[in-house]
Design a protein around this motif. Structure first.
Motif, PDB file in Angstrom:
ATOM      1  N   THR A  16      73.029  92.060  45.753  1.00  0.00           N
ATOM      2  CA  THR A  16      71.912  92.593  44.809  1.00  0.00           C
ATOM      3  C   THR A  16      70.917  93.080  45.763  1.00  0.00           C
ATOM      4  O   THR A  16      70.607  92.757  46.827  1.00  0.00           O
ATOM      5  CB  THR A  16      71.503  91.877  43.720  1.00  0.00           C
ATOM      6  OG1 THR A  16      70.905  90.751  44.135  1.00  0.00           O
ATOM      7  CG2 THR A  16      72.962  91.507  42.952  1.00  0.00           C
ATOM      8  N   LYS A  17      69.928  94.231  45.224  1.00  0.00           N
ATOM      9  CA  LYS A  17      68.871  94.549  46.114  1.00  0.00           C
ATOM     10  C   LYS A  17      67.771  93.140  46.086  1.00  0.00           C
ATOM     11  O   LYS A  17      66.954  93.236  47.131  1.00  0.00           O
ATOM     12  CB  LYS A  17      68.020  95.437  45.434  1.00  0.00           C
ATOM     13  CG  LYS A  17      68.789  96.809  45.150  1.00  0.00           C
ATOM     14  CD  LYS A  17      67.882  98.141  44.625  1.00  0.00           C
ATOM     15  CE  LYS A  17      68.544  99.320  44.956  1.00  0.00           C
ATOM     16  NZ  LYS A  17      67.948 100.454  44.330  1.00  0.00           N
ATOM     17  N   GLU A  18      67.685  92.445  45.112  1.00  0.00           N
ATOM     18  CA  GLU A  18      66.877  91.223  45.355  1.00  0.00           C
ATOM     19  C   GLU A  18      67.626  90.251  46.387  1.00  0.00           C
ATOM     20  O   GLU A  18      66.674  89.708  47.089  1.00  0.00           O
ATOM     21  CB  GLU A  18      67.010  90.393  43.898  1.00  0.00           C
ATOM     22  CG  GLU A  18      66.302  89.223  43.734  1.00  0.00           C
ATOM     23  CD  GLU A  18      66.093  88.488  42.440  1.00  0.00           C
ATOM     24  OE1 GLU A  18      65.132  87.884  41.939  1.00  0.00           O
ATOM     25  OE2 GLU A  18      67.085  88.508  41.849  1.00  0.00           O
ATOM     26  N   MET A  19      68.706  90.069  46.547  1.00  0.00           N
ATOM     27  CA  MET A  19      69.451  89.279  47.539  1.00  0.00           C
ATOM     28  C   MET A  19      69.067  89.790  49.035  1.00  0.00           C
ATOM     29  O   MET A  19      68.622  88.993  50.049  1.00  0.00           O
ATOM     30  CB  MET A  19      70.854  88.954  47.455  1.00  0.00           C
ATOM     31  CG  MET A  19      71.240  88.189  46.248  1.00  0.00           C
ATOM     32  SD  MET A  19      73.127  88.523  46.253  1.00  0.00           S
ATOM     33  CE  MET A  19      73.379  87.709  44.808  1.00  0.00           C
ATOM     34  N   ALA A  20      69.201  91.062  49.169  1.00  0.00           N
ATOM     35  CA  ALA A  20      69.080  91.951  50.228  1.00  0.00           C
ATOM     36  C   ALA A  20      67.510  91.620  50.635  1.00  0.00           C
ATOM     37  O   ALA A  20      67.142  91.389  51.837  1.00  0.00           O
ATOM     38  CB  ALA A  20      69.545  93.061  50.224  1.00  0.00           C
ATOM     39  N   ARG A  21      66.736  92.045  49.876  1.00  0.00           N
ATOM     40  CA  ARG A  21      65.205  92.122  50.210  1.00  0.00           C
ATOM     41  C   ARG A  21      64.809  90.591  50.705  1.00  0.00           C
ATOM     42  O   ARG A  21      64.024  90.430  51.559  1.00  0.00           O
ATOM     43  CB  ARG A  21      64.341  92.532  48.854  1.00  0.00           C
ATOM     44  CG  ARG A  21      63.076  92.534  49.100  1.00  0.00           C
ATOM     45  CD  ARG A  21      62.260  93.212  47.975  1.00  0.00           C
ATOM     46  NE  ARG A  21      62.563  94.553  47.341  1.00  0.00           N
ATOM     47  CZ  ARG A  21      63.198  94.779  46.584  1.00  0.00           C
ATOM     48  NH1 ARG A  21      63.831  93.830  45.819  1.00  0.00           N
ATOM     49  NH2 ARG A  21      63.353  96.121  46.302  1.00  0.00           N
ATOM     50  N   GLU A  22      65.175  89.629  49.887  1.00  0.00           N
ATOM     51  CA  GLU A  22      64.840  88.142  50.401  1.00  0.00           C
ATOM     52  C   GLU A  22      65.401  87.750  51.440  1.00  0.00           C
ATOM     53  O   GLU A  22      64.594  87.223  52.459  1.00  0.00           O
ATOM     54  CB  GLU A  22      65.301  87.130  49.309  1.00  0.00           C
ATOM     55  CG  GLU A  22      65.269  85.807  49.585  1.00  0.00           C
ATOM     56  CD  GLU A  22      66.042  84.749  48.819  1.00  0.00           C
ATOM     57  OE1 GLU A  22      65.199  83.992  48.003  1.00  0.00           O
ATOM     58  OE2 GLU A  22      67.227  84.566  48.926  1.00  0.00           O
ATOM     59  N   PHE A  63      66.357  89.673  54.077  1.00  0.00           N
ATOM     60  CA  PHE A  63      65.521  90.660  55.186  1.00  0.00           C
ATOM     61  C   PHE A  63      64.137  89.984  55.572  1.00  0.00           C
ATOM     62  O   PHE A  63      63.766  89.677  56.686  1.00  0.00           O
ATOM     63  CB  PHE A  63      65.366  92.039  54.724  1.00  0.00           C
ATOM     64  CG  PHE A  63      64.819  92.961  55.472  1.00  0.00           C
ATOM     65  CD1 PHE A  63      65.449  93.501  56.498  1.00  0.00           C
ATOM     66  CD2 PHE A  63      63.387  93.226  55.589  1.00  0.00           C
ATOM     67  CE1 PHE A  63      65.299  94.760  57.662  1.00  0.00           C
ATOM     68  CE2 PHE A  63      62.823  94.161  56.839  1.00  0.00           C
ATOM     69  CZ  PHE A  63      63.880  94.726  57.725  1.00  0.00           C
ATOM     70  N   GLU A  64      63.106  89.729  54.353  1.00  0.00           N
ATOM     71  CA  GLU A  64      61.895  89.502  54.625  1.00  0.00           C
ATOM     72  C   GLU A  64      61.809  87.981  55.049  1.00  0.00           C
ATOM     73  O   GLU A  64      61.062  87.868  55.878  1.00  0.00           O
ATOM     74  CB  GLU A  64      61.371  89.468  53.251  1.00  0.00           C
ATOM     75  CG  GLU A  64      61.032  90.900  52.866  1.00  0.00           C
ATOM     76  CD  GLU A  64      60.664  91.095  51.285  1.00  0.00           C
ATOM     77  OE1 GLU A  64      60.360  90.103  50.594  1.00  0.00           O
ATOM     78  OE2 GLU A  64      60.171  92.160  50.781  1.00  0.00           O
ATOM     79  N   VAL A  65      62.818  87.187  54.644  1.00  0.00           N
ATOM     80  CA  VAL A  65      62.787  85.754  55.177  1.00  0.00           C
ATOM     81  C   VAL A  65      63.105  85.861  56.671  1.00  0.00           C
ATOM     82  O   VAL A  65      62.289  85.035  57.560  1.00  0.00           O
ATOM     83  CB  VAL A  65      63.582  84.777  54.332  1.00  0.00           C
ATOM     84  CG1 VAL A  65      63.844  83.319  55.308  1.00  0.00           C
ATOM     85  CG2 VAL A  65      62.863  84.622  53.123  1.00  0.00           C
ATOM     86  N   SER A  66      63.790  86.481  57.057  1.00  0.00           N
ATOM     87  CA  SER A  66      64.427  86.447  58.423  1.00  0.00           C
ATOM     88  C   SER A  66      63.533  86.956  59.482  1.00  0.00           C
ATOM     89  O   SER A  66      63.139  86.577  60.360  1.00  0.00           O
ATOM     90  CB  SER A  66      66.005  87.364  58.485  1.00  0.00           C
ATOM     91  OG  SER A  66      66.877  86.747  57.920  1.00  0.00           O
ATOM     92  N   VAL A  67      62.701  88.212  59.031  1.00  0.00           N
ATOM     93  CA  VAL A  67      61.739  88.741  59.722  1.00  0.00           C
ATOM     94  C   VAL A  67      60.508  88.092  59.752  1.00  0.00           C
ATOM     95  O   VAL A  67      59.986  87.668  60.639  1.00  0.00           O
ATOM     96  CB  VAL A  67      61.154  89.921  59.144  1.00  0.00           C
ATOM     97  CG1 VAL A  67      59.834  90.540  59.769  1.00  0.00           C
ATOM     98  CG2 VAL A  67      62.356  91.156  59.133  1.00  0.00           C
ATOM     99  N   LYS A  68      60.162  87.103  58.735  1.00  0.00           N
ATOM    100  CA  LYS A  68      59.088  86.143  58.607  1.00  0.00           C
ATOM    101  C   LYS A  68      59.359  85.036  59.889  1.00  0.00           C
ATOM    102  O   LYS A  68      58.407  84.576  60.295  1.00  0.00           O
ATOM    103  CB  LYS A  68      58.812  85.689  57.402  1.00  0.00           C
ATOM    104  CG  LYS A  68      57.459  84.605  57.191  1.00  0.00           C
ATOM    105  CD  LYS A  68      57.487  84.436  55.897  1.00  0.00           C
ATOM    106  CE  LYS A  68      55.999  83.710  55.889  1.00  0.00           C
ATOM    107  NZ  LYS A  68      55.709  83.115  54.260  1.00  0.00           N
ATOM    108  N   CYS A  69      60.618  84.785  59.914  1.00  0.00           N
ATOM    109  CA  CYS A  69      61.113  83.687  60.946  1.00  0.00           C
ATOM    110  C   CYS A  69      60.977  84.209  62.399  1.00  0.00           C
ATOM    111  O   CYS A  69      61.614  83.531  63.453  1.00  0.00           O
ATOM    112  CB  CYS A  69      62.347  83.158  60.526  1.00  0.00           C
ATOM    113  SG  CYS A  69      62.256  81.906  59.018  1.00  0.00           S
ATOM    114  N   ILE A 128      65.375  78.219  54.117  1.00  0.00           N
ATOM    115  CA  ILE A 128      64.646  78.733  53.104  1.00  0.00           C
ATOM    116  C   ILE A 128      65.382  79.507  52.150  1.00  0.00           C
ATOM    117  O   ILE A 128      65.208  79.521  50.930  1.00  0.00           O
ATOM    118  CB  ILE A 128      63.669  79.764  53.923  1.00  0.00           C
ATOM    119  CG1 ILE A 128      62.747  78.712  54.719  1.00  0.00           C
ATOM    120  CG2 ILE A 128      62.719  80.630  52.716  1.00  0.00           C
ATOM    121  CD1 ILE A 128      61.686  79.644  55.605  1.00  0.00           C
ATOM    122  N   ILE A 129      66.264  80.318  52.704  1.00  0.00           N
ATOM    123  CA  ILE A 129      67.014  81.169  51.711  1.00  0.00           C
ATOM    124  C   ILE A 129      67.971  80.395  50.972  1.00  0.00           C
ATOM    125  O   ILE A 129      68.137  80.685  49.648  1.00  0.00           O
ATOM    126  CB  ILE A 129      67.987  82.218  52.545  1.00  0.00           C
ATOM    127  CG1 ILE A 129      67.060  83.312  53.343  1.00  0.00           C
ATOM    128  CG2 ILE A 129      69.044  82.973  51.817  1.00  0.00           C
ATOM    129  CD1 ILE A 129      67.789  84.084  54.309  1.00  0.00           C
TER     130      ILE A 129
END
Length: 273
Positions: free
Chosen positions: A85-91, A93-99, A175-176
């Protein structure tokens, strides 16, 4: 019990390294096929990559790709797919980049990554040996909204890997996994984690494939080495762990064969078939 379907993982299982299938494994698979046993590749890789090896072996059977998020027939037609889902993909991506990591998404045809993949990545290595029309597509887009806008319905798996920053990989995974968004999370290598939509696992895909082929699960043998193989090993009539497999894989297996370097797949086939 009479084995009618063999589902084998690729990396760390069927392949000696990231590219080579041994002569003994090829011979054992050929004997199984000659005894009217269906052999199917079941991998975390993209369909296009898995099909290269299926063609090399001479398999004309469906392929389970992307940890079960996609099943395609030998002609490239889709049997089943379960995108993020777009919600899964966005989370993810954003968590991985933040890390501080470089996340990427896999599709049926290739990879969409935030940054260029390293030259050591298996798909980069494979592409150097392939004609243009057979290469795995490698697309770089650094904005998640652009990725979702262009490929939202084709994102089947998210992957985060970095052998030099395994603590960050573990941090992102933790986190995910602890978020309220339900998803499947597994590892195929010690330095990575992968997310799929709920219902996407190798075990669920093996069940779907067995039903599609009208084969009882008790007549299925599954062979693997990593966490993402556990679900299919547990659901099979005969679950086989590689000698080089992780301890959690070995604990759920009915049989432990030799390592991928020592033709463990061929030895498992010879043992049971």
């Amino acid at each position: 019990m009479s084995i009618k379907l063999i589902c084998t993982d690729m990396d760390g299982t069927l392949l000696k390294d990231q590219k080579i299938i041994s002569k003994k494994n090829l011979e054992a698979i050929d004997k199984a096929i000659n005894n009217d046993i269906i052999v199917a590749i079941t991998t975390g890789r993209v369909y296009r990559s898995a099909k290269l090896y299926a063609d090399e072996i001479g398999l004309r059977t469906p392929i389970i790709a992307l940890n079960g998020a996609y099943i395609g027939d030998s002609n490239g037609e889709t049997i089943y797919k379960n995108p993020l889902t777009k919600e899964m993909a966005r989370e993810f991506f954003e968590v991985s980049v933040k890390c501080g990591l470089n996340p990427y998404f896999t599709t049926e045809f290739g990879i969409i990554s935030k940054k260029e993949l390293p030259e050591t990545h298996v798909y980069k290595i494979i592409n150097k040996e392939l004609e243009k029309d057979k290469q795995i597509e490698l697309i770089v887009i650094d904005d998640i909204e652009e990725i979702l806008d262009k490929y939202g319905d084709e994102l089947l798996k998210g992957v985060c890997a970095d052998k030099n920053n395994m603590e960050k990989v573990l941090e992102a995974r933790t986190i995910i996994e602890s978020s309220d968004i339900e998803k499947e999370v597994v590892s195929s290598w010690p330095d990575n984690f992968e997310i799929m939509n709920i219902g996407s696992s190798k075990g669920e895909a093996v069940k779907k494939l067995a039903k599609y082929l009208k084969i009882d699960l008790k007549d299925v043998m599954c062979i693997g080495d990593s966490e993402n193989d556990i679900s299919m090993i547990k659901c099979a009539g005969v679950g086989v762990a590689m000698g080089n497999g992780t301890e959690d894989v070995k604990r759920v297996a009915d049989f432990i064969t030799d390592t991928n370097i020592n033709d463990g797949v061929s030895k498992a086939i010879e043992t049971f078939i």
